[in-house]
Structure formats: C-alpha cells, structure tokens
Design an enzyme around this catalytic site. Structure first.
Site, mmCIF file in Angstrom:
data_model
loop_
_atom_site.group_PDB
_atom_site.id
_atom_site.type_symbol
_atom_site.label_atom_id
_atom_site.label_comp_id
_atom_site.label_asym_id
_atom_site.label_seq_id
_atom_site.Cartn_x
_atom_site.Cartn_y
_atom_site.Cartn_z
ATOM 1 N N ASN A 1 2.376 2.908 -4.374
ATOM 2 C CA ASN A 1 1.113 3.113 -5.089
ATOM 3 C C ASN A 1 0.115 2.073 -4.585
ATOM 4 O OD1 ASN A 1 -0.967 3.373 -6.935
ATOM 5 N ND2 ASN A 1 0.169 2.455 -8.637
ATOM 6 N N TRP A 2 -0.865 2.530 -3.788
ATOM 7 C CA TRP A 2 -1.825 1.577 -3.212
ATOM 8 C C TRP A 2 -2.911 1.161 -4.194
ATOM 9 C CZ3 TRP A 2 -2.953 3.767 2.422
ATOM 10 C CH2 TRP A 2 -1.782 3.647 3.174
ATOM 11 N N LYS A 3 -2.944 1.823 -5.352
ATOM 12 C CA LYS A 3 -3.988 1.526 -6.358
ATOM 13 C C LYS A 3 -5.371 1.595 -5.693
ATOM 14 C CE LYS A 3 -0.617 -1.411 -8.577
ATOM 15 N NZ LYS A 3 -0.325 -2.265 -9.692
ATOM 16 N N HIS B 1 0.038 5.820 -15.571
ATOM 17 C CA HIS B 1 0.293 4.439 -15.121
ATOM 18 C C HIS B 1 -0.260 3.488 -16.184
ATOM 19 C CE1 HIS B 1 0.149 0.760 -12.812
ATOM 20 N NE2 HIS B 1 0.978 1.312 -11.946
ATOM 21 N N GLU C 1 -1.886 0.918 -15.991
ATOM 22 C CA GLU C 1 -3.267 0.480 -15.758
ATOM 23 C C GLU C 1 -4.250 1.538 -16.247
ATOM 24 O OE1 GLU C 1 -2.806 -0.470 -11.617
ATOM 25 O OE2 GLU C 1 -1.580 -2.211 -12.152
ATOM 26 N N GLU D 1 8.290 1.369 -15.918
ATOM 27 C CA GLU D 1 7.555 0.218 -15.411
ATOM 28 C C GLU D 1 7.172 -0.700 -16.570
ATOM 29 O OE1 GLU D 1 5.595 1.071 -11.426
ATOM 30 O OE2 GLU D 1 4.226 1.852 -12.917
ATOM 31 N N GLY E 1 2.696 -6.219 -11.096
ATOM 32 C CA GLY E 1 1.725 -7.076 -10.421
ATOM 33 C C GLY E 1 1.833 -8.541 -10.818
ATOM 34 N N SER F 1 6.938 -5.251 -9.665
ATOM 35 C CA SER F 1 7.187 -6.365 -8.740
ATOM 36 C C SER F 1 8.417 -6.156 -7.858
ATOM 37 C CB SER F 1 7.266 -7.695 -9.501
ATOM 38 O OG SER F 1 6.029 -7.967 -10.135
ATOM 39 N N GLY G 1 4.068 -1.163 -6.028
ATOM 40 C CA GLY G 1 2.627 -1.373 -5.957
ATOM 41 C C GLY G 1 2.276 -2.276 -4.786
ATOM 42 N N GLY G 2 2.042 -3.549 -5.084
ATOM 43 C CA GLY G 2 1.576 -4.519 -4.080
ATOM 44 C C GLY G 2 2.304 -4.464 -2.748
HETATM 45 C C1 PEP Z 1 2.758 -0.293 -9.794
HETATM 46 O O1 PEP Z 1 1.585 -0.315 -9.462
HETATM 47 O O2 PEP Z 1 3.210 0.734 -10.290
HETATM 48 C C2 PEP Z 1 3.576 -1.488 -9.600
HETATM 49 C C3 PEP Z 1 4.830 -1.442 -9.964
HETATM 50 O O3 PEP Z 1 2.970 -2.581 -9.045
HETATM 51 P P1 PEP Z 1 3.704 -3.893 -8.441
HETATM 52 O O4 PEP Z 1 4.832 -3.407 -7.569
HETATM 53 O O5 PEP Z 1 2.646 -4.594 -7.659
HETATM 54 O O6 PEP Z 1 4.209 -4.678 -9.598
#
Ligand code: PEP
Length: 238
Positions: free
Chosen positions: A8-10, A95, A97, A162, A168, A200, A221-222
């Site tokens: 997920n590049w957000k 999500h 966010e 999640e 993040g 993470s 994500g990241g």
């Molecule tokens: C996400 O955006 O769904 C996520 C899990 O982010 P990260 O891996 O950066 O915690």
C-alpha cells in the site's frame, strides 16, 4: 492457501514510481514466485501507467479505496467499475487512515458489495487502537468491526488485521498477539478466506510473521515503497 503480499503506497508516488514493478521483477522474477500473489496499490493516478508493466511482471494492481456507487455527482471519488477498466483486481477498504477520516463500517460494507459486484476482491481492513487493546477488548472490537464491514457480503473477500497502534509506527504486534487475533478472525470468517497481517512489516520481521498459523499474507505500507525491501518481504513467504 497461496500467500498474498500487498503493498500500500498510500499518498506516495512520483511519476517515475510507475516503473517499480519492473524493478521488483528483476529482484524477484515472476517464474520464482508461482506460490505467491503480489499486489501493488499505488495512488490511483499511477494505475494507468503501471498496467502494462504490472502485467509483464506478473504483479496485480489494487486500489486504496473506491466509492460504493457506480457514478454521479461525487466530486473527487472513483468507482469500482472505473478501476476495473484499468485492470485493478483488488480494492483496500476501511483502512484505519480512512476510518480516522470518518469512514464507517456500514460504508465499508456498501463499498465491499460494490467491489464484489464488479468481480474485484475487497481487502477489508480492521484493527483496534491501543486504548481498546489495553482494555482487553481487542478481540470483541475486531469481531464486531468484521461483522459490520462484511455484513451481507457473500462473495470472496480478504481481511487485513491491522492494529492501529502498529501502522507506520515501527511497532509490530507480538507473534502471540497476531496468532491469537487471527484465530479469532478465522472463527468468524471460516477456513477459505485469506487473513493478512499489517502493521510495520519489514525485512526483519516478515519471515516470523508469515510463519504464524492463519497468517495468509501481509499488507505492507512504508516498506512497500522500496522494491528491494518489498521483494525481500515477499521472499520471506517461502
Ligand atoms: C498500512 O498502510 O496498511 C501499513 C500497514 O503501513 P506500515 O506497514 O507502514 O505500518
């Protein structure tokens, strides 16, 4: 069950990021990963430019959201049908966010139905915040969130667990917490639905997380912005 690795590049992605599928394929060639499905969810603007490269690299495209209606006066929104026209196969829904911006489980449920009607696969995100976890209510909260978010859905879908406090933050849920939550989720959704863990995930913890019972993949994500890291995480699925 085939493992699923989703990036997920957000809201990250310069035009030159479109070539990242090719880079991933150079590091982890498609013929070596028949046992896995890889999905990238870039910002929507990059999707048309990534279609061909993703096809060549045997990577599937996902979206980070969509609306629950087909079309109309909904400024700034995008429909599941529009995404399908650009070869999108998966849509991340609910999500944390987006839930933090006011999206409810009822809306997630409507979106999931629309996504399924278009023969795309919804990836429905659920997860508790730290307050709920510390109060010992995490399993109850997540169960209720799943029941509301998939309400009347009767087609294929995926759940991504999640925990909000792990997204993040660099803090990952413990292996025991992941195992216990995935067992609870499995009881609700039955044996055939994939359950991903997200929060993470990185090159150091991916292998241990992917070995946990009922973890059928990861939502990253990241670390999915760097193709070396993302490929390493995918390789950790074995
Ligand atoms: C996400 O955006 O769904 C996520 C899990 O982010 P990260 O891996 O950066 O915690």
């Amino acid at each position: 069950m085939k493992k699923l690795i989703v990036g997920n590049w957000k809201m990250n992605g310069e035009p030159e990021c479109s070539s990242k599928p090719t880079k991933f394929d150079e590091i982890y060639p498609s013929h070596a990963r028949d046992h896995l499905d890889i999905v990238l969810c870039p910002p929507s603007l990059l999707i048309p430019g990534m279609m061909e490269l993703c096809r060549n690299a045997n990577i599937q495209l996902g979206s980070q959201n969509c609306h629950y209606l087909d079309k109309g006066a909904y400024t700034g929104e995008i429909s599941a049908g529009m995404l399908k026209n650009f070869n999108v196969k998966f849509v991340i829904l609910g999500h944390s966010e987006r839930r933090a911006m006011g999206e409810t489980s009822e809306e997630v449920s409507l979106k999931a139905i629309k996504v399924s009607e278009e023969d795309l696969t919804p990836i429905v995100c659920v997860g508790e915040n730290l307050e709920i976890r510390n109060a010992g209510q995490a399993h109850k909260f997540v169960s209720e969130q799943i029941e509301k978010s998939i309400a009347t859905l009767n087609k294929d879908f995926i759940i991504a667990y999640e925990p909000i406090w792990a997204i993040g933050t660099g803090v990952t849920a413990s292996i025991d917490d992941i195992r216990n939550m995935h067992i609870e989720i499995r009881k609700i959704i039955g044996p055939d639905i994939k359950i991903l863990y997200g929060g993470s995930v990185n090159i150091k913890n991916a292998a241990d997380i992917l070995k946990v019972e009922n973890v059928n993949g990861v939502l990253v994500g990241g670390a999915s912005l760097d193709m070396v890291d993302f490929a390493f995480i995918a390789k950790a699925a074995g």
